[in-house]
Motif scaffolding. Structure first.
Motif, PDB file in Angstrom:
ATOM      1  N   LEU A  15       6.064   8.877   0.469  1.00  0.00           N
ATOM      2  CA  LEU A  15       6.439   7.654  -0.238  1.00  0.00           C
ATOM      3  C   LEU A  15       7.005   6.625   0.731  1.00  0.00           C
ATOM      4  O   LEU A  15       6.675   5.430   0.659  1.00  0.00           O
ATOM      5  CB  LEU A  15       7.462   7.981  -1.322  1.00  0.00           C
ATOM      6  N   ILE A  16       7.858   7.064   1.664  1.00  0.00           N
ATOM      7  CA  ILE A  16       8.416   6.151   2.667  1.00  0.00           C
ATOM      8  C   ILE A  16       7.287   5.551   3.504  1.00  0.00           C
ATOM      9  O   ILE A  16       7.261   4.350   3.784  1.00  0.00           O
ATOM     10  CB  ILE A  16       9.427   6.894   3.564  1.00  0.00           C
ATOM     11  N   ASN A  17       6.348   6.408   3.918  1.00  0.00           N
ATOM     12  CA  ASN A  17       5.191   5.916   4.686  1.00  0.00           C
ATOM     13  C   ASN A  17       4.439   4.840   3.922  1.00  0.00           C
ATOM     14  O   ASN A  17       4.135   3.758   4.461  1.00  0.00           O
ATOM     15  CB  ASN A  17       4.235   7.065   4.992  1.00  0.00           C
ATOM     16  N   GLU A  18       4.147   5.115   2.660  1.00  0.00           N
ATOM     17  CA  GLU A  18       3.284   4.215   1.896  1.00  0.00           C
ATOM     18  C   GLU A  18       4.019   2.953   1.468  1.00  0.00           C
ATOM     19  O   GLU A  18       3.393   1.903   1.294  1.00  0.00           O
ATOM     20  CB  GLU A  18       2.711   4.970   0.702  1.00  0.00           C
ATOM     21  N   MET A  42       0.934  -0.209  -6.609  1.00  0.00           N
ATOM     22  CA  MET A  42       0.626   0.184  -5.234  1.00  0.00           C
ATOM     23  C   MET A  42       1.008  -0.920  -4.252  1.00  0.00           C
ATOM     24  O   MET A  42       0.763  -2.105  -4.518  1.00  0.00           O
ATOM     25  CB  MET A  42      -0.875   0.485  -5.109  1.00  0.00           C
ATOM     26  N   PRO A  43       1.635  -0.567  -3.103  1.00  0.00           N
ATOM     27  CA  PRO A  43       1.895  -1.567  -2.069  1.00  0.00           C
ATOM     28  C   PRO A  43       0.612  -2.291  -1.669  1.00  0.00           C
ATOM     29  O   PRO A  43      -0.405  -1.653  -1.396  1.00  0.00           O
ATOM     30  CB  PRO A  43       2.458  -0.736  -0.911  1.00  0.00           C
ATOM     31  N   ALA A  44       0.659  -3.618  -1.644  1.00  0.00           N
ATOM     32  CA  ALA A  44      -0.558  -4.425  -1.477  1.00  0.00           C
ATOM     33  C   ALA A  44      -1.251  -4.178  -0.147  1.00  0.00           C
ATOM     34  O   ALA A  44      -2.481  -4.258  -0.052  1.00  0.00           O
ATOM     35  CB  ALA A  44      -0.214  -5.904  -1.628  1.00  0.00           C
ATOM     36  N   ALA A  45      -0.483  -3.894   0.908  1.00  0.00           N
ATOM     37  CA  ALA A  45      -1.073  -3.724   2.241  1.00  0.00           C
ATOM     38  C   ALA A  45      -1.298  -2.262   2.594  1.00  0.00           C
ATOM     39  O   ALA A  45      -1.516  -1.934   3.760  1.00  0.00           O
ATOM     40  CB  ALA A  45      -0.177  -4.374   3.293  1.00  0.00           C
ATOM     41  N   LEU A  46      -1.266  -1.373   1.599  1.00  0.00           N
ATOM     42  CA  LEU A  46      -1.386   0.054   1.862  1.00  0.00           C
ATOM     43  C   LEU A  46      -2.731   0.374   2.509  1.00  0.00           C
ATOM     44  O   LEU A  46      -3.790   0.049   1.967  1.00  0.00           O
ATOM     45  CB  LEU A  46      -1.239   0.840   0.560  1.00  0.00           C
ATOM     46  N   GLY A  47      -2.682   1.021   3.661  1.00  0.00           N
ATOM     47  CA  GLY A  47      -3.887   1.436   4.369  1.00  0.00           C
ATOM     48  C   GLY A  47      -4.560   0.348   5.184  1.00  0.00           C
ATOM     49  O   GLY A  47      -5.577   0.605   5.827  1.00  0.00           O
TER      50      GLY A  47
END
Length: 306
Positions: free
Chosen positions: A26-29, A294-299
């Motif tokens: 979760l911290i990563n994402e 979801m975080p917008a910039a995920l991945g």
């Protein structure tokens, strides 16, 4: 009555492994980095923790060794995906495969090793309560630590300036960079912190939950933890509840067997993984709901502009 208390106690212990790993992911994402290497990181940390306790006899030094192993592997992942802009998904899969192979090779000498006997943990007075004492108050301190971490991350992300900065890096890294925040360093710190929690999960698995080392002992828990972050829509308390739910499904197979239920053991063993697929399928029916949380910039890689 007593059997139900033991089932709840086992559920919490099994869920702790998933909770720690899921909170780390979760911290990563939240910072915009997808870590598909959790399985390999947990395997290496499980070996590091187990081997350390074999030689030192101290569980907490073993936990520290597991966290160190997870942190080192996470730092390598962070350098590759954040500074070299390698594909996050491919790099994470490579790390998972590396961790599985390396732990199997390095752990051959510890397969038959055993850990020293440890005292049972119990909270004074509370552990003597009927049912509740057995179910809730005779757990290892790391179980309570996982609960504290979930509440701590909730406070950190939504009540502190530092948490807001981490979330901004995961939502709009270009805007955070324009405001002067070191996006890459923040992402690297988040990746290492998450990797250390995955390492603690692996060490807890091999030192406390199943005090032994065997090849591949994580058995897909890293992938379930990854799915849990989506299942919980990136909320710490939901991650904790989801981990307990999946822990309950895991322990259900043993409880049914103890009750003499005539169900093939292979079917019971696959229950946690079937539950993961079912939950993800149900969540995927509403992609808008996932996209909103979801975080917008995920991945997505970050390319700073001069």
């Amino acid at each position: 009555m007593e059997q139900s208390a033991l089932l709840v106690a086992s559920m919490l212990a099994a869920g702790t492994v998933l909770a720690l790993a899921s909170l780390g992911l979760l911290i990563n994402e939240k910072a915009g980095v997808v870590n598909l290497g959790a399985e390999g990181m947990m395997l290496c940390a499980a070996l590091a923790g187990f081997a350390t306790v074999v030689h030192t006899g101290n569980d907490w030094i073993g936990f520290a060794a597991g966290m160190l192993a997870g942190g080192v592997l996470a730092a390598a992942l962070g350098y590759l995906v954040i500074w070299l802009n390698t594909n996050q998904f491919a790099t994470g899969l490579a790390l998972s495969l590396f961790g599985a192979g390396f732990s199997a090779f390095a752990g051959t000498g510890y397969v038959q090793a055993s850990l020293p006997a440890r005292a049972q943990h119990a909270l004074p007075l509370l552990s003597d309560l009927p049912w509740l004492g057995t179910a809730l108050f005779r757990q290892h301190p790391v179980v309570y630590l996982s609960v504290a971490l979930a509440f701590g991350l909730l406070w950190f992300f939504y009540r502190t300036r530092a948490g807001l900065i981490v979330r901004s890096v995961g939502e709009a890294p270009e805007s955070a960079h324009a405001l002067g925040y070191p996006v890459r360093r923040i992402r690297l710190a988040a990746v290492i912190a998450g990797g250390m929690l995955c390492g603690l999960a692996g060490a807890f698995l091999s030192v406390i939950y199943t005090p032994l080392w065997v090849e591949g002992m994580v058995a897909g828990k890293g992938w379930i933890a990854l799915a849990l972050t989506t299942f919980a829509t990136w909320r710490p308390l939901r991650v904790l509840l989801g981990a307990w739910l999946f822990g309950g499904v895991t322990m259900l197979q043993f409880w049914l067997q103890s009750q003499g239920v005539q169900v093939p053991s292979q079917l019971l063993t696959m229950l946690p993984y079937v539950a993961t697929i079912v939950v993800l399928a149900l969540i995927s029916r509403n992609p808008t709901w996932i996209r909103i949380n979801m975080p917008a910039a995920l991945g997505k890689p970050f390319h700073p502009r001069a």
